[in-house]
Write an enzyme that holds these catalytic residues in place. Structure first.
Site, PDB file in Angstrom:
ATOM      1  N   GLY A 221       0.823  -1.201   0.000  1.00  0.00           N
ATOM      2  CA  GLY A 221       0.000   0.000   0.000  1.00  0.00           C
ATOM      3  C   GLY A 221       0.861   1.257   0.000  1.00  0.00           C
ATOM      4  O   GLY A 221       2.089   1.190   0.119  1.00  0.00           O
TER       5      GLY A 221
ATOM      6  N   CYS B 224       5.732  -5.450   1.528  1.00  0.00           N
ATOM      7  CA  CYS B 224       5.924  -4.009   1.319  1.00  0.00           C
ATOM      8  C   CYS B 224       5.400  -3.206   2.511  1.00  0.00           C
ATOM      9  O   CYS B 224       5.988  -3.258   3.583  1.00  0.00           O
ATOM     10  CB  CYS B 224       5.282  -3.577   0.006  1.00  0.00           C
ATOM     11  SG  CYS B 224       6.014  -2.074  -0.691  1.00  0.00           S
TER      12      CYS B 224
ATOM     13  N   HIS C  97       8.225  -7.181  -3.840  1.00  0.00           N
ATOM     14  CA  HIS C  97       6.971  -7.756  -4.334  1.00  0.00           C
ATOM     15  C   HIS C  97       7.189  -9.141  -4.924  1.00  0.00           C
ATOM     16  O   HIS C  97       7.530  -9.275  -6.098  1.00  0.00           O
ATOM     17  CB  HIS C  97       6.355  -6.842  -5.388  1.00  0.00           C
ATOM     18  CG  HIS C  97       5.726  -5.612  -4.818  1.00  0.00           C
ATOM     19  ND1 HIS C  97       4.398  -5.545  -4.462  1.00  0.00           N
ATOM     20  CD2 HIS C  97       6.263  -4.407  -4.511  1.00  0.00           C
ATOM     21  CE1 HIS C  97       4.126  -4.337  -3.968  1.00  0.00           C
ATOM     22  NE2 HIS C  97       5.241  -3.634  -3.987  1.00  0.00           N
TER      23      HIS C  97
ATOM     24  N   GLU D 144       4.963 -11.227  -5.755  1.00  0.00           N
ATOM     25  CA  GLU D 144       3.987 -11.489  -6.826  1.00  0.00           C
ATOM     26  C   GLU D 144       4.451 -10.895  -8.148  1.00  0.00           C
ATOM     27  O   GLU D 144       3.988 -11.291  -9.214  1.00  0.00           O
ATOM     28  CB  GLU D 144       2.617 -10.939  -6.432  1.00  0.00           C
ATOM     29  CG  GLU D 144       2.382  -9.474  -6.720  1.00  0.00           C
ATOM     30  CD  GLU D 144       3.159  -8.524  -5.822  1.00  0.00           C
ATOM     31  OE1 GLU D 144       3.234  -7.324  -6.135  1.00  0.00           O
ATOM     32  OE2 GLU D 144       3.688  -8.987  -4.794  1.00  0.00           O
TER      33      GLU D 144
END
Length: 367
Positions: free
Chosen positions: A229, A257, A343, A345
């Site tokens: 975020g 994150c 990250h 992903e």
């Protein structure tokens, strides 16, 4: 090629860059940052972590392969504005469903092209993070813009997650056989984080950041995910306290994150604003547990202060960023709880770090 109106980018210190207008006309402001990724502009522009930022893309051509509905990380573009060198009005990819500019107009985004982005990035890199303003309005007044940009609030001290997280909880089912239930605290989650869990047999229920802990616990999850975020994590005391309470239980937790930063703060560590953040698809990280290197996707302007780790007996440093040795990952010594600053992903980006989702799955299985 259409005729474009003049546009101007004004930095907080008064430096001015001229260019041409793209997207919608108007004025936009935010912290200026640069991303070194060569591909994946659509995923980057729709990443909620970029909310409130004017983004400079270092690769020369943007828009050349159009946009595709499956390559979004949220419902719309989250960046405050775009600065690029060469803007492609036409796109060559056969599967593209439209142009980047059509998306910009739809989402009311303002941008500037024909800027010497190499000079701009070198300037930002040397001067550090600062605010900026883009104006594509006719007859813009540069002196007035210089005054306006001084009034833009600093990213340090801003809570932004509440502006991008879901307003109501919702559930998605695993895309394979359902094996686990994950309660995801949404601080601005990217869609691919949810996809990576679904692909591994997880039903995922996404909760807004202001959801009571009782709601998450009532889902009876096998694990908790703390999402990415935007904004400054240190100004989210209510969330930090909730995370601390979750850690006190025995349920596995995985933070990414901003979620990593909030987990760290809940364990007595501190965070700090970076001189320049890490944003791109080519950041080298070392896993200190395995000794292996990873090329990672990153997007953050705050980082856990490495000095705060020195006297903390419960937290172990697991990953470091090899460019500047900043904290890239931690785990708790007595819990199935871990987090990373980058990250895994990686959308867009390399898949070197997908094993972290498997590690989370193993923790839930063992628990």
């Amino acid at each position: 090629m259409q005729e474009r109106n003049p546009a101007v980018l004004v930095l907080e210190d008064g430096t001015v860059f001229h260019g041409k207008s793209i997207g919608n006309p108007g004025v936009t402001y935010g912290e200026i940052a640069f991303n070194t990724g060569m591909t994946g502009y659509q995923e980057v522009f729709t990443d909620p972590s970029y909310f409130g930022q004017i983004l400079v893309m270092t690769t020369s051509h943007i828009g050349n392969y159009g946009v595709h509905a499956e390559e979004i990380e949220s419902d719309d573009m989250k960046i405050a504005g775009i600065v690029i060198k060469k803007f492609s009005e036409v796109y060559s990819r056969a599967s593209a469903e439209g142009s980047l500019e059509e998306n910009m107009v739809r989402d009311n985004k303002i941008g500037i092209c024909d800027v010497d982005t190499r000079a701009l990035v070198r300037y930002i890199r040397n001067k550090g993070a600062m605010n900026a303003i883009i104006s594509t309005e006719e007859n813009f007044d540069i002196d007035a813009l210089k005054q306006q940009v001084k009034e833009v609030p600093s990213m340090e001290g801003l809570e932004l997650s509440s502006k991008v997280c879901t307003k109501e909880a919702f559930e998605v089912k695993a895309t394979t056989e359902s094996k686990y239930k994950v309660a995801l605290y949404d601080f601005g989650v990217k869609k691919n984080i949810v996809r990576c869990l679904q692909e591994r047999g997880c039903d995922v229920k996404v909760f807004p950041m202001d959801a009571p802990l009782e709601d998450l616990k009532a889902y009876n999850p096998d694990g908790y995910m703390l999402s990415n975020g935007p904004g400054d994590p240190s100004v989210m005391p209510d969330v930090i306290e909730k995370v601390k309470t979750l850690v006190e239980g025995d349920t596995p937790i995985f933070g990414i994150c901003l979620g990593h930063q909030l987990l760290s703060l809940s364990q007595g560590l501190t965070t700090k604003k970076m001189f320049n953040g890490h944003r791109g698809l080519n950041h080298p990280v070392k896993n200190l547990i395995t000794g292996k290197g990873e090329i990672t996707s990153q997007n953050h302007g705050f980082v856990v202060d490495e000095d705060s780790l020195k006297n903390n007996e419960n937290v172990e440093l697991t990953h470091i960023h090899l460019n500047d040795n900043t904290v890239a990952g931690i785990r708790l010594k007595n819990k199935a709880v871990f987090s990373v600053q980058y990250h895994p992903e990686a959308s867009a980006g390399p898949h070197d770090s997908r094993y972290l989702f498997d590690q989370f799955i193993d923790n839930m299985k063992n628990n």
